[in-house]
Design an enzyme around this catalytic site. Structure first.
Site, PDB file in Angstrom:
ATOM      1  NE  ARG A 159      -3.325  -1.963   2.617  1.00 32.89           N
ATOM      2  CZ  ARG A 159      -3.312  -3.403   3.012  1.00 32.89           C
ATOM      3  NH1 ARG A 159      -2.060  -3.461   3.654  1.00 32.89           N
ATOM      4  NH2 ARG A 159      -3.924  -4.745   3.954  1.00 32.89           N
ATOM      5  CE  LYS A 184      -7.679  -1.900   5.523  1.00 29.99           C
ATOM      6  NZ  LYS A 184      -8.647  -1.407   4.068  1.00 29.99           N
ATOM      7  CG  HIS A 290      -5.028   0.482  -3.193  1.00 31.37           C
ATOM      8  ND1 HIS A 290      -4.374   0.200  -2.648  1.00 31.37           N
ATOM      9  CD2 HIS A 290      -5.869  -0.704  -3.302  1.00 31.37           C
ATOM     10  CE1 HIS A 290      -4.699  -0.328  -1.045  1.00 31.37           C
ATOM     11  NE2 HIS A 290      -5.847  -1.466  -1.847  1.00 31.37           N
ATOM     12  NE  ARG A 293      -3.432  -3.846  -1.193  1.00 31.72           N
ATOM     13  CZ  ARG A 293      -2.691  -4.760  -0.347  1.00 31.72           C
ATOM     14  NH1 ARG A 293      -0.788  -5.000   0.101  1.00 31.72           N
ATOM     15  NH2 ARG A 293      -3.701  -5.168   0.315  1.00 31.72           N
ATOM     16  CG  HIS A 316      -5.883  -9.051   1.069  1.00 31.97           C
ATOM     17  ND1 HIS A 316      -6.130  -9.465   0.200  1.00 31.97           N
ATOM     18  CD2 HIS A 316      -5.992  -7.991   1.331  1.00 31.97           C
ATOM     19  CE1 HIS A 316      -6.391  -8.323  -0.663  1.00 31.97           C
ATOM     20  NE2 HIS A 316      -5.845  -6.943  -0.160  1.00 31.97           N
ATOM     21  CE1 TYR A 325      -6.826  -6.957  -6.673  1.00 31.99           C
ATOM     22  CE2 TYR A 325      -6.926  -8.192  -4.296  1.00 31.99           C
ATOM     23  CZ  TYR A 325      -7.067  -6.812  -5.512  1.00 31.99           C
ATOM     24  OH  TYR A 325      -6.667  -6.411  -4.828  1.00 31.99           O
TER      25      TYR A 325
END
Length: 343
Positions: A159, A184, A290, A293, A316, A325
């Site tokens: 990120r 995150k 982003h 990414r 994640h 994705y």
């Protein structure tokens, strides 16, 4: 202790007390919001956003104290955001989170209506992904540090803030790894260090070393450390290992501690460079940091890497987040031959 909306607004409960004494007894509500946010280790970006939403909520209701407000005022506030402001669901939910934080954590009120507040439903959207040729076209339009940062975003899947906040000690050339600290959700993780970026990273670190030496010579050189590490390790904030890999050109004053220090390069540097590169490359898609990414994850899937590996690289928590994705594997509309094109 009750809190005033502003240091200049007081109620009759302090009658007979001098104004200066009242200001010391009754701090600003917004000062207390910031204090509690920092106790919970929220980022300064979240802090500014929450204070802004709370201020708008209070101003919309005639600057009445939040203790005098309730579910009806909150619903009106959220409705006006959606109907008049036409904000996105995520923005509306952030405003709601700020108001609930005010009542639960600052005012210490847990009212029945808080549990019944309905959050806006976020629409499921597919990420914008660049083709490999589009990525290369954009990178060809960039140079210097902006190009390096864009390469890191695309080559590692970081990120934007994870990239900008990298410390020298987090780049492991021996193992070709980058360690992301406090990403995150407050999580640490490792991702790959592309071989093509080893030399550019070494050059950036040497550049940071020169700037750090200049700062030390000028009586500065103290970098921000999270979680009071500068008190636990007294000299760590002056050590080169803790300095940012991508330091800003100039020193600035830290808004939290009123200390002049060298921060990392600003987010706007990358955003502006990507926008200019997109325009010069003739790409009509909307491109942000982003997007790089998203392209990283999608291109790894196209290359045959398993989704759990990509989940770990992206950081994640839920595999379902990474599965968005997989739309590229099914090819969707691009895998169907239109009857108009069939012989």
């Amino acid at each position: 202790m009750p809190y005033g909306i502003d240091n200049d607004e007081f109620s009759g409960e302090f009658e007979g007390v001098k104004l200066d004494e009242v200001k010391e007894l009754r701090p600003s509500l917004f000062d207390e919001v910031r204090r509690v946010l920092r106790v919970h280790h929220y980022s300064i970006r979240t802090e500014d956003a929450y204070v802004g939403w709370i201020r708008r909520f209070i101003e919309l209701n005639g600057c009445r104290h939040p203790r005098q407000l309730g579910a009806r005022e909150l619903e009106t506030f959220l409705s006006r955001l959606a109907v008049d402001g036409k904000v996105a669901a995520s923005t509306q939910n952030q405003a709601l989170a700020a108001i609930l934080f005010l009542y639960r954590d600052v005012l210490r009120q847990r009212l029945d209506w808080m549990e019944d507040v309905i959050r806006a439903k976020k629409p499921r959207r597919l990420p914008t992904v660049l083709a490999r040729s589009e990525v290369q076209s954009m990178l060809a339009q960039m140079d210097g540090r902006p190009r390096m940062l864009a390469c890191v975003l695309y080559g590692t899947g970081l990120r934007l803030l994870e990239c900008l906040r990298l410390r020298v000690k987090d780049v492991d050339f021996a193992r070709n790894e980058i360690t992301v600290r406090n990403g995150k959700g407050g999580k640490d993780r490792r991702t790959l260090l592309p071989r093509s970026l080893v030399e550019p990273f070494q050059q950036e670190i040497e550049r940071a070393r020169v700037l750090h030496a200049q700062d030390l010579a000028a009586g500065f050189g103290v970098v921000y450390l999270p979680y009071a590490l500068d008190r636990k390790y007294r000299s760590a904030n002056r050590e080169f290992a803790w300095q940012y890999v991508f330091p800003a050109l100039n020193r600035s004053v830290d808004p939290r501690e009123d200390v002049e220090r060298r921060h990392h390069v600003g987010e706007g540097v990358v955003s502006r460079a990507l926008k200019q590169a997109r325009e010069r490359a003739g790409i009509t898609k909307s491109v942000t940091a982003h997007t790089m990414r998203h392209s990283f994850a999608t291109h790894l899937l196209e290359s045959g890497y398993d989704i759990r590996t990509i989940q770990e690289l992206l950081g994640h928590k839920d595999l379902a987040t990474t599965q968005i994705y997989t739309h590229v594997l099914n090819r969707g509309a691009s895998g169907v031959l239109s009857p108009l094109d069939q012989p």
